[in-house]
Write a protein that holds these residues in place. Structure first.
Motif, short mmCIF file in Angstrom:
data_model
loop_
_atom_site.label_atom_id
_atom_site.label_comp_id
_atom_site.label_asym_id
_atom_site.label_seq_id
_atom_site.Cartn_x
_atom_site.Cartn_y
_atom_site.Cartn_z
N PRO A 190 12.10 -9.20 44.99
CA PRO A 190 13.41 -9.16 45.65
C PRO A 190 13.40 -9.85 47.09
N GLN A 191 12.48 -9.94 47.70
CA GLN A 191 12.54 -10.66 49.11
C GLN A 191 12.72 -12.23 48.60
N LEU A 192 11.96 -12.52 47.61
CA LEU A 192 12.13 -13.94 47.40
C LEU A 192 13.58 -14.42 47.24
N ILE A 193 14.40 -13.68 46.34
CA ILE A 193 15.59 -13.98 46.17
C ILE A 193 16.81 -13.33 46.82
N GLY A 194 16.30 -12.62 47.74
CA GLY A 194 17.37 -11.95 48.77
C GLY A 194 18.22 -10.83 48.03
N PHE A 195 17.40 -10.20 47.32
CA PHE A 195 18.13 -9.15 46.34
C PHE A 195 19.09 -8.16 47.26
N LYS A 196 18.53 -7.92 48.21
CA LYS A 196 19.35 -6.69 49.20
C LYS A 196 20.55 -7.33 49.68
N ASP A 197 20.58 -8.49 50.00
CA ASP A 197 21.70 -9.25 50.70
C ASP A 197 22.87 -9.89 49.61
#
Length: 294
Positions: free
Chosen positions: A201-208
């Protein structure tokens, strides 16, 4: 479920009942010095180490992408320098790529992906200088680098609306994934067990981002038009063989040529240690794919 895909189970000569290589053996490999070191950006991690074969070119190029969970805490180039040198002895130029990893400044989305794209496209700019054939390029990646190899082969499918889109990228005609993840959405939990569930999730910017998988997951970009080879050690606890089988099946159904190679008596690190039978089997696969590019 029956998978209509070519599967090769390689029984490694002389390796019967061999113990799979541990992380320590991978990390403690001796570093081999490259023929050249090329910066493709300003950050310390934006570098390529080039290993050149003897003789005149133009040489086919293997883009080598190391693993390490996309995390800075694991080294990369020192551990892949040995297999890079071995491939160079076999007649291929090796473009051994470093890239920004979490939590380095600029790592994640889009930086890590932009690094891989910029490093690969640099091949065309330096082809004449180093006698490289930019039309004969294959990607070879391990673990996290296996994902990046599959993604890089799919770059031609990126929509122009994506920040990762680049016009006329260097084409990868084959992608060889060693224990890599092709389906970030469907297999992310598998990858997360050893690497941390928060890493992808951090790698692909999942939250944003909405549809964060759309331009980062190779599975979302099929068909790529490149040949796909998924290689897994039969005892790999990080990305077990069933993950590669599932991705290859999906790729073939989308129209790509895809196969799976399962290495006997091998786990996660054996395929990237040049003294192992598993690596010798991988090297033969790379040689085969390079020879197809006539």
């Amino acid at each position: 479920m029956r998978l209509a895909i070519p599967i090769a189970v390689l029984v490694l000569a002389g390796a019967a009942h061999a113990e799979p290589a541990p992380l320590k053996a991978y990390m403690e490999q001796a570093r081999v010095q490259p023929s050249a070191r090329i910066a493709y950006g300003q950050a310390p991690s934006q570098v390529v180490e080039l290993f050149l074969p003897k003789g005149r070119g133009p040489h086919p190029v293997v883009v080598l992408l190391h693993g390490g969970c996309f995390l800075k805490q694991f080294e990369g180039l020192p551990q892949t320098s040995g297999i890079a040198a071995d491939l160079a002895r076999r007649g291929m130029a090796v473009w051994n790529v470093e890239y920004r990893r979490l939590p380095e400044p600029g790592a994640g989305y889009p930086g890590t992906f932009e690094d891989v794209a910029a490093a690969i496209d640099r091949i065309a700019a330096d082809a004449a200088r180093y006698d490289l054939d930019a039309t004969r390029v294959v990607a070879l990646g391990h673990s996290a680098g296996g994902h990046l190899a599959l993604w890089a082969a799919a770059r031609g499918k990126l929509p122009q609306t994506s920040p990762l889109y680049r016009e006329a990228p260097v084409r990868l005609r084959a992608a060889i994934s060693l224990a890599g993840i092709g389906d970030l959405e469907g297999q992310g939990d598998v990858f997360g067990r050893p690497c941390g569930q928060e890493t992808l999730p951090q790698l692909i910017g999942f939250k944003d981002r909405k549809a964060a998988y759309a331009d980062t997951s190779p599975a979302a970009l099929l068909p790529t038009g490149a040949r796909i080879v998924m290689v897994h050690g039969v005892f790999d606890p990080v990305m077990p063989p069933y993950t590669g089988l599932a991705f290859a099946d999906r790729a073939r159904k989308a129209g790509d040529a895809a196969e799976v190679v399962i290495l006997a008596d091998a786990a996660h690190f054996d395929p990237v240690i040049p003294t192992t039978p598993a690596w010798r089997a991988v090297a033969r696969v790379v040689e085969r794919e390079a020879k197809r590019l006539r």
